[in-house]
Write a protein that holds these residues in place. Structure first.
Motif, PDB file in Angstrom:
ATOM      1  N   VAL A  74       0.877  -1.181   0.000  1.00  8.69           N
ATOM      2  CA  VAL A  74       0.000   0.000   0.000  1.00  8.69           C
ATOM      3  C   VAL A  74       0.909   1.223   0.000  1.00  8.69           C
ATOM      4  CG1 VAL A  74      -1.766   1.279   1.264  1.00  8.69           C
ATOM      5  CG2 VAL A  74      -1.797  -1.236   1.269  1.00  8.69           C
ATOM      6  N   PHE A  75       0.978   1.918  -1.114  1.00 10.12           N
ATOM      7  CA  PHE A  75       1.860   3.084  -1.225  1.00 10.12           C
ATOM      8  C   PHE A  75       1.062   4.354  -0.928  1.00 10.12           C
ATOM      9  CE2 PHE A  75       4.057   0.012  -4.167  1.00 10.12           C
ATOM     10  CZ  PHE A  75       5.063  -0.289  -3.271  1.00 10.12           C
ATOM     11  N   ASP A  76       0.951   4.654   0.360  1.00  8.89           N
ATOM     12  CA  ASP A  76       0.120   5.744   0.843  1.00  8.89           C
ATOM     13  C   ASP A  76       0.990   6.916   1.299  1.00  8.89           C
ATOM     14  OD1 ASP A  76       1.279   4.646   3.073  1.00  8.89           O
ATOM     15  OD2 ASP A  76      -0.596   3.988   4.007  1.00  8.89           O
ATOM     16  N   ALA A  77       0.376   7.863   2.033  1.00  5.19           N
ATOM     17  CA  ALA A  77       1.123   9.038   2.496  1.00  5.19           C
ATOM     18  C   ALA A  77       2.240   8.656   3.462  1.00  5.19           C
ATOM     19  CB  ALA A  77       0.160  10.025   3.164  1.00  5.19           C
ATOM     20  N   GLU A  78       2.023   7.611   4.270  1.00  6.45           N
ATOM     21  CA  GLU A  78       3.052   7.162   5.205  1.00  6.45           C
ATOM     22  C   GLU A  78       4.262   6.616   4.437  1.00  6.45           C
ATOM     23  OE1 GLU A  78       5.058   5.893   8.785  1.00  6.45           O
ATOM     24  OE2 GLU A  78       3.779   7.551   8.155  1.00  6.45           O
ATOM     25  N   PHE A  79       4.005   5.872   3.377  1.00  6.25           N
ATOM     26  CA  PHE A  79       5.101   5.399   2.529  1.00  6.25           C
ATOM     27  C   PHE A  79       5.891   6.583   1.979  1.00  6.25           C
ATOM     28  CE2 PHE A  79       6.334   5.029  -1.948  1.00  6.25           C
ATOM     29  CZ  PHE A  79       7.390   4.144  -1.839  1.00  6.25           C
ATOM     30  N   ARG A  80       5.191   7.627   1.522  1.00 10.16           N
ATOM     31  CA  ARG A  80       5.883   8.793   0.960  1.00 10.16           C
ATOM     32  C   ARG A  80       6.743   9.486   2.023  1.00 10.16           C
ATOM     33  NH1 ARG A  80       5.999   9.321  -4.668  1.00 10.16           N
ATOM     34  NH2 ARG A  80       4.241   8.096  -5.424  1.00 10.16           N
ATOM     35  N   ARG A  81       6.218   9.537   3.242  1.00 14.12           N
ATOM     36  CA  ARG A  81       7.003  10.147   4.330  1.00 14.12           C
ATOM     37  C   ARG A  81       8.277   9.339   4.570  1.00 14.12           C
ATOM     38  NH1 ARG A  81       8.278   9.586   9.287  1.00 14.12           N
ATOM     39  NH2 ARG A  81       7.157   7.621   9.559  1.00 14.12           N
ATOM     40  N   GLN A  82       8.139   8.017   4.561  1.00  9.91           N
ATOM     41  CA  GLN A  82       9.306   7.168   4.781  1.00  9.91           C
ATOM     42  C   GLN A  82      10.276   7.236   3.595  1.00  9.91           C
ATOM     43  OE1 GLN A  82       7.351   3.413   5.725  1.00  9.91           O
ATOM     44  NE2 GLN A  82       7.719   3.751   7.913  1.00  9.91           N
ATOM     45  N   TRP A  83       9.733   7.391   2.396  1.00  7.73           N
ATOM     46  CA  TRP A  83      10.613   7.517   1.233  1.00  7.73           C
ATOM     47  C   TRP A  83      11.472   8.791   1.335  1.00  7.73           C
ATOM     48  CZ3 TRP A  83      12.510   4.373  -2.226  1.00  7.73           C
ATOM     49  CH2 TRP A  83      13.245   4.924  -3.286  1.00  7.73           C
ATOM     50  N   ASP A  84      10.882   9.860   1.854  1.00 10.11           N
ATOM     51  CA  ASP A  84      11.666  11.084   2.080  1.00 10.11           C
ATOM     52  C   ASP A  84      12.837  10.808   3.028  1.00 10.11           C
ATOM     53  OD1 ASP A  84      10.128  12.651   0.413  1.00 10.11           O
ATOM     54  OD2 ASP A  84       8.864  13.453   2.018  1.00 10.11           O
ATOM     55  N   ALA A  85      12.595   9.944   4.039  1.00  9.46           N
ATOM     56  CA  ALA A  85      13.670   9.581   4.971  1.00  9.46           C
ATOM     57  C   ALA A  85      14.743   8.754   4.264  1.00  9.46           C
ATOM     58  CB  ALA A  85      13.100   8.803   6.162  1.00  9.46           C
ATOM     59  N   TYR A  86      14.314   7.833   3.405  1.00  4.82           N
ATOM     60  CA  TYR A  86      15.281   7.020   2.639  1.00  4.82           C
ATOM     61  C   TYR A  86      16.145   7.923   1.759  1.00  4.82           C
ATOM     62  CZ  TYR A  86      17.004   3.363  -0.557  1.00  4.82           C
ATOM     63  OH  TYR A  86      17.800   2.524  -1.312  1.00  4.82           O
ATOM     64  N   ARG A  87      15.520   8.912   1.157  1.00  4.26           N
ATOM     65  CA  ARG A  87      16.253   9.861   0.309  1.00  4.26           C
ATOM     66  C   ARG A  87      17.253  10.667   1.158  1.00  4.26           C
ATOM     67  NH1 ARG A  87      11.989  12.853  -1.693  1.00  4.26           N
ATOM     68  NH2 ARG A  87      11.624  11.488  -3.477  1.00  4.26           N
ATOM     69  N   ALA A  88      16.815  11.121   2.335  1.00  4.18           N
ATOM     70  CA  ALA A  88      17.695  11.897   3.220  1.00  4.18           C
ATOM     71  C   ALA A  88      18.863  11.044   3.717  1.00  4.18           C
ATOM     72  CB  ALA A  88      16.898  12.440   4.407  1.00  4.18           C
ATOM     73  N   TYR A  89      18.577   9.790   4.028  1.00  4.34           N
ATOM     74  CA  TYR A  89      19.605   8.853   4.487  1.00  4.34           C
ATOM     75  C   TYR A  89      20.664   8.652   3.395  1.00  4.34           C
ATOM     76  CZ  TYR A  89      21.422   4.210   5.771  1.00  4.34           C
ATOM     77  OH  TYR A  89      22.230   3.148   6.064  1.00  4.34           O
ATOM     78  N   ASN A  90      20.222   8.447   2.158  1.00  2.80           N
ATOM     79  CA  ASN A  90      21.153   8.288   1.040  1.00  2.80           C
ATOM     80  C   ASN A  90      21.945   9.571   0.792  1.00  2.80           C
ATOM     81  OD1 ASN A  90      20.740   5.683  -1.135  1.00  2.80           O
ATOM     82  ND2 ASN A  90      19.247   5.875   0.512  1.00  2.80           N
ATOM     83  N   ARG A  91      21.278  10.722   0.968  1.00  7.65           N
ATOM     84  CA  ARG A  91      21.958  12.005   0.738  1.00  7.65           C
ATOM     85  C   ARG A  91      23.079  12.194   1.772  1.00  7.65           C
ATOM     86  NH1 ARG A  91      17.933  15.234   1.371  1.00  7.65           N
ATOM     87  NH2 ARG A  91      17.173  14.963  -0.751  1.00  7.65           N
TER      88      ARG A  91
END
Length: 483
Positions: free
Chosen positions: A112-129
């Motif tokens: 389920v790719f919902d708003a919570e997934f998007r919030r976590q994806w932002d964290a994955y992006r920040a972690y990689n950055r």
């Protein structure tokens, strides 16, 4: 672009580093060193290479070490915000990317790719950055950077934007999803993943099956941007049609092997000999053994392995009281509910088999859940049959380690969905990991195999399993990137 460059000519980036710290009762920090292919590889290049390992602080002890400025030469630990790390690591890497690449979703209900997934994806992006920025800061002009695994898929692209002078490689230790499964990800997310990976000069995988799956995703999902072409007999390439740097990304394969020298020496140390005595007592005199050693990872297929063993006892009653299933299922990712549930199911099925078939002098399943490397090596040495039946696995080093240390020769029952199957399948007894009846038949075939054939197969398996030991595996990647 960074205005100043660091001093390191070779850099490795991974979520977990070579060292972890624990805070003692007196407030001091205790350092514990890890092992594995990267540790062996970095030590093989020697102290004059100006190498640096960039990793994440994973626990309170690690974070305290960073705060105190405690560290080790050649290691930079990043104290990324604990919530960002949890969302990136558990929320995305382990609960989305791992599930996609191992094809683990129950698709009527998930993902389920919902708003919570998007919030976590932002964290994955920040972690990689955070990793990309640290690497950009530390790398010397034209340095070689080897980025590891699915936790850091965005790093190559992010680092390329910061430091176009660097030679960037990425190695995937997992399978790569086939196109139709990869398409489940939202369009922009899968595009970001492909662009992140293809920021590298060179991508590497454990087998051509996984490399080809990645190439298929690039070619079919973004044909207007990427074109796959042969590069040489040993590699293929992805051309960047939009003029992005690099102009092309090479793709190759390095099948990580077992460290024979270490395993053979370690498996004859005193603590292993003690575990052998204890295991023999649990198994009983004169009985055959079917051994498995795994983390309770959903893809390892432990429950179906036990169901196949139960099927063997049903179909072939002559094996009752003559064989024991020695199963080591070491807890993994217990902060995720689905993993806790799976671990409980492993225990439940083992208990059910023991209560249905056990006798006063015979326990059909000997299950251990506390991680103990010496005991694992003892089981490897005693195994008549090794059961390695994952649903899907990037490689599976257990399949390679058991033949190397086996005392009397061991028959390998191996899933055709393990990456190791590409190298070991010819001398293993192969199974469809979903087929309980077929796996039970394979276990009977393995138990009944004549000693001469078993010994010959073990010899060939051990030779194939050690063809690319960890230090050479790392050096081959480095040399291919630098070439």
């Amino acid at each position: 672009m960074a205005s100043t460059h660091g001093a390191h000519g070779i850099l490795v980036a991974s979520n977990r580093g070579p060292i972890t710290y624990q805070t003692q009762d007196d407030g001091s920090l205790h350092a514990k060193r890890g092992g594995g292919g990267l540790v062996s590889g970095l030590s093989a290049i020697g102290p004059d290479a100006d190498a640096l390992w960039v990793c994440a602080a994973l626990g309170d002890g690690d974070r305290e070490a960073v705060r105190r400025g405690v560290g080790e030469d050649g290691v930079r630990m990043l104290d990324i915000d604990a919530e960002v790390h949890a969302d990136a690591y558990n929320g995305i890497a382990n609960s989305v990317l791992w599930f996609v690449h191992h094809m683990l979703y129950q698709t009527p209900l998930e993902p389920v790719f919902d708003a919570e997934f998007r919030r976590q994806w932002d964290a994955y992006r920040a972690y990689n950055r955070a990793f990309a920025e640290a690497l950009a800061e530390e790398a010397a002009e034209g340095a070689s950077v080897l980025v590891q695994d699915y936790h850091l898929c965005l790093v190559p692209g992010l680092l390329r934007a910061l430091r176009p002078d660097l030679r960037i490689g990425h190695f995937s230790h997992t399978p790569w999803a086939p196109v139709d499964y990869f398409r489940m990800l939202p369009d922009d997310i899968r595009a970001e993943l492909l662009d992140g990976m293809l920021g590298a000069d060179r991508l590497a995988f454990l087998t051509w099956r996984w490399a080809t799956a990645f190439l298929d995703c690039a070619a079919e999902i973004a044909p207007e941007r990427y074109r796959v072409t042969p590069a040489s007999e040993a590699s293929r390439s992805v051309e960047h049609l939009d003029g992005a740097a690099p102009a092309r990304t090479l793709v190759g394969v390095h099948g990580l092997g077992a460290d024979a020298e270490f395993l053979r020496a370690r498996s004859h140390e005193a603590d292993v000999e003690e575990r052998i005595v204890a295991l023999r007592e649990e198994i009983g005199e004169g009985r055959r053994t079917i051994v498995r050693v795994d983390r309770t990872e959903l893809s390892k297929n432990i429950v179906r392995g036990m169901l196949a063993y139960r099927q063997l006892l049903d179909d072939r009653p002559e094996w009752r009281e003559r064989v024991v299933h020695v199963a080591f299922a070491y807890p993994s990712r217990q902060d995720l509910a689905i993993y806790r549930d799976y671990t409980a199911e492993v225990q439940r099925v083992a208990d059910e088999i023991n209560s249905s078939y056990g006798t006063p002098g015979w326990t059909p399943v000997v299950l251990h859940v506390k991680d103990d490397f010496a005991r694992s090596l003892a089981a490897y040495r005693l195994a008549d049959v090794a059961l390695v039946n994952p649903i899907r696995d990037g490689m599976n080093l257990v399949a390679k380690e058991v033949p190397v240390v086996s005392d009397e020769g061991c028959v390998l029952v191996l899933s055709r969905e393990a990456g190791a199957y590409e190298e070991l399948g010819e001398d293993a007894v192969s199974v469809n990991p979903y087929d309980i009846v077929g796996t039970a038949r394979a276990l009977h075939e393995a138990l009944a195999m004549q000693p001469g054939e078993r010994a010959e197969r073990t010899k060939r398996l051990a030779a194939a399993a050690t063809a690319l030991p960890p230090a050479q595996w790392f050096l081959d990647q480095l040399h291919a990137l630098e070439a």
